[in-house]
Design a protein around this motif. Structure first.
Motif, PDB file in Angstrom:
ATOM      1  N   ASN A 123       0.765  -1.235  -0.031  1.00 13.68           N
ATOM      2  CA  ASN A 123       0.063   0.030   0.109  1.00 13.68           C
ATOM      3  C   ASN A 123       0.829   1.258  -0.147  1.00 13.68           C
ATOM      4  O   ASN A 123       2.028   1.145   0.334  1.00 13.68           O
ATOM      5  N   TYR A 126      -0.874   8.241   2.132  1.00 12.56           N
ATOM      6  CA  TYR A 126      -0.370   9.817   1.544  1.00 12.56           C
ATOM      7  C   TYR A 126      -0.004  10.511   2.976  1.00 12.56           C
ATOM      8  O   TYR A 126      -0.757  10.710   4.209  1.00 12.56           O
ATOM      9  N   SER A 140      -7.554  10.574  -2.854  1.00 12.51           N
ATOM     10  CA  SER A 140      -7.061  10.207  -1.345  1.00 12.51           C
ATOM     11  C   SER A 140      -6.871  11.541  -0.496  1.00 12.51           C
ATOM     12  O   SER A 140      -6.179  12.360  -0.896  1.00 12.51           O
ATOM     13  N   ASN A 141      -6.970  11.398   0.617  1.00 12.71           N
ATOM     14  CA  ASN A 141      -6.751  12.392   1.648  1.00 12.71           C
ATOM     15  C   ASN A 141      -5.431  12.080   2.382  1.00 12.71           C
ATOM     16  O   ASN A 141      -4.883  10.860   2.598  1.00 12.71           O
ATOM     17  N   ASP A 144      -4.769   8.457   4.212  1.00 12.68           N
ATOM     18  CA  ASP A 144      -5.449   7.412   3.665  1.00 12.68           C
ATOM     19  C   ASP A 144      -4.425   6.209   3.254  1.00 12.68           C
ATOM     20  O   ASP A 144      -3.403   6.635   2.875  1.00 12.68           O
ATOM     21  N   LYS A 145      -4.842   5.257   2.971  1.00 12.45           N
ATOM     22  CA  LYS A 145      -4.030   3.969   2.287  1.00 12.45           C
ATOM     23  C   LYS A 145      -4.813   3.549   1.175  1.00 12.45           C
ATOM     24  O   LYS A 145      -5.891   3.693   1.006  1.00 12.45           O
ATOM     25  N   MET A 146      -3.856   3.362   0.328  1.00 17.43           N
ATOM     26  CA  MET A 146      -4.252   3.073  -1.209  1.00 17.43           C
ATOM     27  C   MET A 146      -3.454   1.657  -1.536  1.00 17.43           C
ATOM     28  O   MET A 146      -2.011   1.618  -1.602  1.00 17.43           O
TER      29      MET A 146
END
Length: 265
Positions: A123, A126, A140-141, A144-146
């Motif tokens: 991941n 951010y 995403s803020n 946040d994880k992505m």
């Protein structure tokens, strides 16, 4: 309402840790962060941790006293103390401060939505978000994880890993998380993109995480052997995006990356 959270395997959580109470406390915070509603009951958390309700209750009381969680009726949420701790962490990252200074002065990036992210396994997290005008808010803020397969910055960061490390993370037939019709579906599709990313020096995401939004990303040269693995990304609306705009964005992202990786140069 049915519980839509992904079940967790708990085979003696914390039993091998030198401080199992700390391990369990961290697990409580992670469960609350992962919850779709941001709220969980004592029963939910006891089930996630795999320990009796009585032990979970004592743990929650300690976290509540430390203001790391907050109780609202029969449910628990993350506490405001975590915001203070997160802000303190970010304020000590020189890269984050330089990131904001550069974005404010850059000819193109100053009018866009730009983010800096850190690689965390499969991941990205951010760390900062600069909002130009108009900002692309469907992205995403901070915090946040992505999954790396869903974002340009994630793909850019894993592209610089060794192939054997990538193979260990993503088998060819591995199913990847999907958010839009254009999301990558398998590990093989992801790895097929990495060679192109390495050749061109940047990653491109075409509506793979948010419909109507494209994203470009580059990596930051690592500071020392133990420096964080950081990447930079900029988002734009697909309807107004052009290759000329993208080229200028990548140029300024690379300038920012060099500034962050070597502030004296």
């Amino acid at each position: 309402m049915p519980d839509s959270r992904t079940p967790k395997a708990n085979d003696g959580l914390g039993s091998a840790s030198p401080a199992p109470a700390v391990t369990r406390a961290a697990a409580v915070l992670e469960s609350l962060a992962a919850s779709a509603t941001g709220r969980l009951t004592l029963s939910d958390l006891a089930r996630d941790l795999g320990i009796p309700k009585s032990s979970t209750s004592n743990l929650l009381l300690a976290l509540e006293e430390a203001r790391l969680i907050s109780r609202q009726g029969a449910e628990y949420t993350l506490g405001r103390k975590l915001v203070e701790l997160g802000a303190a962490y970010l304020s000590r990252l020189d890269e984050v401060q330089e990131f904001y200074r550069f974005c404010e002065q850059a000819p193109t990036l100053s009018g866009e939505t730009v983010r800096i992210a850190m690689l965390d396994g499969a991941n990205v997290i951010y760390l900062a978000r600069y909002e130009g005008h108009p900002a692309v808010r469907l992205t995403s803020n901070i915090g946040d994880k992505m999954p790396v397969s869903l974002c340009a910055v994630g793909k850019a960061l894993i592209a610089r890993l060794h192939d054997h490390d990538i193979d260990a993370m993503f088998a060819d037939d591995m199913e990847l998380p999907v958010l839009t019709p254009k999301s990558l579906r398998t590990g093989a599709e992801l790895k097929a993109q990495l060679e192109k990313i390495r050749e061109q020096g940047f990653a491109f995401e075409d509506e793979e995480s948010t419909t109507g939004v494209v994203c470009l990303a580059v990596t930051v040269p690592t500071r020392g052997a133990h420096g964080p693995s950081l990447g930079l990304s900029v988002t734009a609306l697909k309807a107004t995006y052009s290759q000329e705009q993208g080229a200028q964005m990548v140029k300024e992202l690379n300038e920012l990356a060099r500034s962050l990786g070597n502030p004296m140069g």
